[in-house]
Motif scaffolding. Sequence first.
Motif, PDB file in Angstrom:
ATOM      1  N   SER A  19       0.847  -1.187   0.000  1.00  0.00           N
ATOM      2  CA  SER A  19       0.000   0.000   0.000  1.00  0.00           C
ATOM      3  C   SER A  19       0.879   1.231   0.000  1.00  0.00           C
ATOM      4  O   SER A  19       2.016   1.201   0.486  1.00  0.00           O
ATOM      5  CB  SER A  19      -0.944   0.020   1.208  1.00  0.00           C
ATOM      6  OG  SER A  19      -0.207   0.000   2.417  1.00  0.00           O
ATOM      7  N   GLY A  20       0.370   2.321  -0.582  1.00  0.00           N
ATOM      8  CA  GLY A  20       1.099   3.584  -0.624  1.00  0.00           C
ATOM      9  C   GLY A  20       0.304   4.655   0.089  1.00  0.00           C
ATOM     10  O   GLY A  20      -0.906   4.795  -0.131  1.00  0.00           O
ATOM     11  N   HIS A  21       0.975   5.426   0.964  1.00  0.00           N
ATOM     12  CA  HIS A  21       0.298   6.411   1.797  1.00  0.00           C
ATOM     13  C   HIS A  21       0.970   7.769   1.652  1.00  0.00           C
ATOM     14  O   HIS A  21       2.120   7.952   2.074  1.00  0.00           O
ATOM     15  CB  HIS A  21       0.327   5.968   3.257  1.00  0.00           C
ATOM     16  CG  HIS A  21      -0.138   4.559   3.448  1.00  0.00           C
ATOM     17  ND1 HIS A  21      -1.459   4.230   3.635  1.00  0.00           N
ATOM     18  CD2 HIS A  21       0.539   3.376   3.433  1.00  0.00           C
ATOM     19  CE1 HIS A  21      -1.581   2.919   3.747  1.00  0.00           C
ATOM     20  NE2 HIS A  21      -0.379   2.373   3.625  1.00  0.00           N
ATOM     21  N   ALA A  22       0.269   8.724   1.040  1.00  0.00           N
ATOM     22  CA  ALA A  22       0.774  10.092   0.963  1.00  0.00           C
ATOM     23  C   ALA A  22       0.505  10.769   2.303  1.00  0.00           C
ATOM     24  O   ALA A  22      -0.596  10.668   2.846  1.00  0.00           O
ATOM     25  CB  ALA A  22       0.094  10.848  -0.169  1.00  0.00           C
ATOM     26  N   MET A  23       1.525  11.445   2.825  1.00  0.00           N
ATOM     27  CA  MET A  23       1.421  12.144   4.110  1.00  0.00           C
ATOM     28  C   MET A  23       2.110  13.493   3.947  1.00  0.00           C
ATOM     29  O   MET A  23       3.314  13.612   4.167  1.00  0.00           O
ATOM     30  CB  MET A  23       2.089  11.331   5.225  1.00  0.00           C
ATOM     31  CG  MET A  23       1.480   9.960   5.441  1.00  0.00           C
ATOM     32  SD  MET A  23       2.491   8.911   6.534  1.00  0.00           S
ATOM     33  CE  MET A  23       3.870   8.530   5.442  1.00  0.00           C
ATOM     34  N   GLY A  24       1.357  14.505   3.499  1.00  0.00           N
ATOM     35  CA  GLY A  24       1.997  15.753   3.167  1.00  0.00           C
ATOM     36  C   GLY A  24       2.932  15.531   1.993  1.00  0.00           C
ATOM     37  O   GLY A  24       2.545  14.955   0.973  1.00  0.00           O
ATOM     38  N   HIS A  25       4.186  15.979   2.132  1.00  0.00           N
ATOM     39  CA  HIS A  25       5.140  15.790   1.026  1.00  0.00           C
ATOM     40  C   HIS A  25       5.898  14.470   1.122  1.00  0.00           C
ATOM     41  O   HIS A  25       6.865  14.251   0.376  1.00  0.00           O
ATOM     42  CB  HIS A  25       6.118  16.972   0.957  1.00  0.00           C
ATOM     43  CG  HIS A  25       7.077  17.065   2.105  1.00  0.00           C
ATOM     44  ND1 HIS A  25       8.354  16.563   2.049  1.00  0.00           N
ATOM     45  CD2 HIS A  25       6.952  17.608   3.354  1.00  0.00           C
ATOM     46  CE1 HIS A  25       8.989  16.797   3.187  1.00  0.00           C
ATOM     47  NE2 HIS A  25       8.158  17.431   4.000  1.00  0.00           N
ATOM     48  N   TYR A  26       5.464  13.580   2.002  1.00  0.00           N
ATOM     49  CA  TYR A  26       6.086  12.260   2.130  1.00  0.00           C
ATOM     50  C   TYR A  26       5.196  11.178   1.529  1.00  0.00           C
ATOM     51  O   TYR A  26       3.974  11.309   1.472  1.00  0.00           O
ATOM     52  CB  TYR A  26       6.324  11.911   3.604  1.00  0.00           C
ATOM     53  CG  TYR A  26       7.298  12.808   4.320  1.00  0.00           C
ATOM     54  CD1 TYR A  26       8.667  12.737   4.074  1.00  0.00           C
ATOM     55  CD2 TYR A  26       6.844  13.737   5.256  1.00  0.00           C
ATOM     56  CE1 TYR A  26       9.555  13.563   4.729  1.00  0.00           C
ATOM     57  CE2 TYR A  26       7.736  14.566   5.926  1.00  0.00           C
ATOM     58  CZ  TYR A  26       9.086  14.478   5.663  1.00  0.00           C
ATOM     59  OH  TYR A  26       9.980  15.300   6.315  1.00  0.00           O
ATOM     60  N   VAL A  27       5.826  10.085   1.145  1.00  0.00           N
ATOM     61  CA  VAL A  27       5.109   8.885   0.722  1.00  0.00           C
ATOM     62  C   VAL A  27       5.689   7.703   1.485  1.00  0.00           C
ATOM     63  O   VAL A  27       6.906   7.484   1.494  1.00  0.00           O
ATOM     64  CB  VAL A  27       5.237   8.630  -0.797  1.00  0.00           C
ATOM     65  CG1 VAL A  27       4.859   7.188  -1.145  1.00  0.00           C
ATOM     66  CG2 VAL A  27       4.340   9.582  -1.566  1.00  0.00           C
ATOM     67  N   GLY A  28       4.806   6.947   2.126  1.00  0.00           N
ATOM     68  CA  GLY A  28       5.210   5.728   2.799  1.00  0.00           C
ATOM     69  C   GLY A  28       4.716   4.523   2.011  1.00  0.00           C
ATOM     70  O   GLY A  28       3.534   4.454   1.662  1.00  0.00           O
ATOM     71  N   LEU A  29       5.606   3.601   1.702  1.00  0.00           N
ATOM     72  CA  LEU A  29       5.250   2.396   0.968  1.00  0.00           C
ATOM     73  C   LEU A  29       5.405   1.188   1.879  1.00  0.00           C
ATOM     74  O   LEU A  29       6.502   0.889   2.366  1.00  0.00           O
ATOM     75  CB  LEU A  29       6.136   2.241  -0.271  1.00  0.00           C
ATOM     76  CG  LEU A  29       6.016   3.352  -1.329  1.00  0.00           C
ATOM     77  CD1 LEU A  29       7.031   3.128  -2.449  1.00  0.00           C
ATOM     78  CD2 LEU A  29       4.604   3.426  -1.887  1.00  0.00           C
ATOM     79  N   VAL A  30       4.301   0.517   2.128  1.00  0.00           N
ATOM     80  CA  VAL A  30       4.266  -0.670   2.979  1.00  0.00           C
ATOM     81  C   VAL A  30       4.233  -1.904   2.090  1.00  0.00           C
ATOM     82  O   VAL A  30       3.407  -2.002   1.179  1.00  0.00           O
ATOM     83  CB  VAL A  30       3.017  -0.649   3.889  1.00  0.00           C
ATOM     84  CG1 VAL A  30       2.919  -1.946   4.688  1.00  0.00           C
ATOM     85  CG2 VAL A  30       3.052   0.558   4.816  1.00  0.00           C
ATOM     86  N   TRP A  31       5.115  -2.843   2.366  1.00  0.00           N
ATOM     87  CA  TRP A  31       5.211  -4.074   1.563  1.00  0.00           C
ATOM     88  C   TRP A  31       5.289  -5.241   2.531  1.00  0.00           C
ATOM     89  O   TRP A  31       6.210  -5.320   3.356  1.00  0.00           O
ATOM     90  CB  TRP A  31       6.444  -4.000   0.680  1.00  0.00           C
ATOM     91  CG  TRP A  31       6.579  -5.053  -0.377  1.00  0.00           C
ATOM     92  CD1 TRP A  31       5.660  -5.991  -0.747  1.00  0.00           C
ATOM     93  CD2 TRP A  31       7.721  -5.256  -1.217  1.00  0.00           C
ATOM     94  NE1 TRP A  31       6.152  -6.767  -1.768  1.00  0.00           N
ATOM     95  CE2 TRP A  31       7.406  -6.336  -2.081  1.00  0.00           C
ATOM     96  CE3 TRP A  31       8.966  -4.636  -1.333  1.00  0.00           C
ATOM     97  CZ2 TRP A  31       8.315  -6.804  -3.029  1.00  0.00           C
ATOM     98  CZ3 TRP A  31       9.851  -5.100  -2.283  1.00  0.00           C
ATOM     99  CH2 TRP A  31       9.532  -6.173  -3.126  1.00  0.00           C
TER     100      TRP A  31
END
Length: 278
Positions: free
Chosen positions: A222-234
């Motif tokens: 899953s990909g999560h935009a958080m402001g100017h960050y992106v977190g990718l969970v695998w």
Amino acid sequence: MTPPSPPSLSGRKRRRTPTRTQTLKSDRLEAWGLSQVQQRLLVIIGAVAGVLVAAVAIAFAISAIGNDFVPERATAAAVATQPRPDAYRGWISPKLFAPIAESKADPTPLTLKEVFAEKTLKEGRITLKLTAPKLDADCSTVVWGQELADRIAQAGCTQALRAAYLSADGRYVAQYTLLNLRDTASADGLVQSLTAAHRGSWVQVLDSAARLFPSGGHSEASGHAMGHYVGLVWIGRADGAEPGQKDDFVSLSLAVRGAEKAVFRRVVAAGSSAAPAS
């Protein structure tokens, strides 16, 4: 109203663990290292008291990575050479992260110590152990596939932080990637583009985790935009098998996202500096 969890992504019905309480209590914020003053600032920032509840509700929903969409397999050559997730969902940035909508409002570079400070992450019955954290200034080196490389370059990526996790019982493996981009629009665009792009381009597996994400094995992301960050969970099972009724991928995903505490602290810091003096 709490949004319902999305249906299974694997194309078949699987039993999921019951939804946990969706209220972000002060003890959770304190566990994230936020003082009483900082907790109050979160409420001040855009009247986020309601948003926080919604954000956590969304977190539970999006952590149930599965839905009824089964993507086409990547080409045989791509699958043979590079592991990638069988299932992916992308989520744009909630209003909570408005104080860090642009990198210029949050200019201090991320550090491995900041993001991966906790060596152990827990959620429910799942305990994850941190291994092999790595920071790259050249974001193009952490992905494979030209489409994703071009996209992160266009997004102004300046940092990519990755870490692998193995569950204490050896059953699960996970990798978390945090990308430092230009702004929210870039972050939203990236997580949405991966809905299709993940079939032919994805994040490189950390060397230590390569054996745990074998080509042809089942994994979800899953990909999560958080402001100017992106977190990718695998995430996936260590044996590469598809999850069964006893596998709790919801808790597994939530555990990995413990690394995002660093982003929440930056929301507080940015909101504090922007708040008018009383």
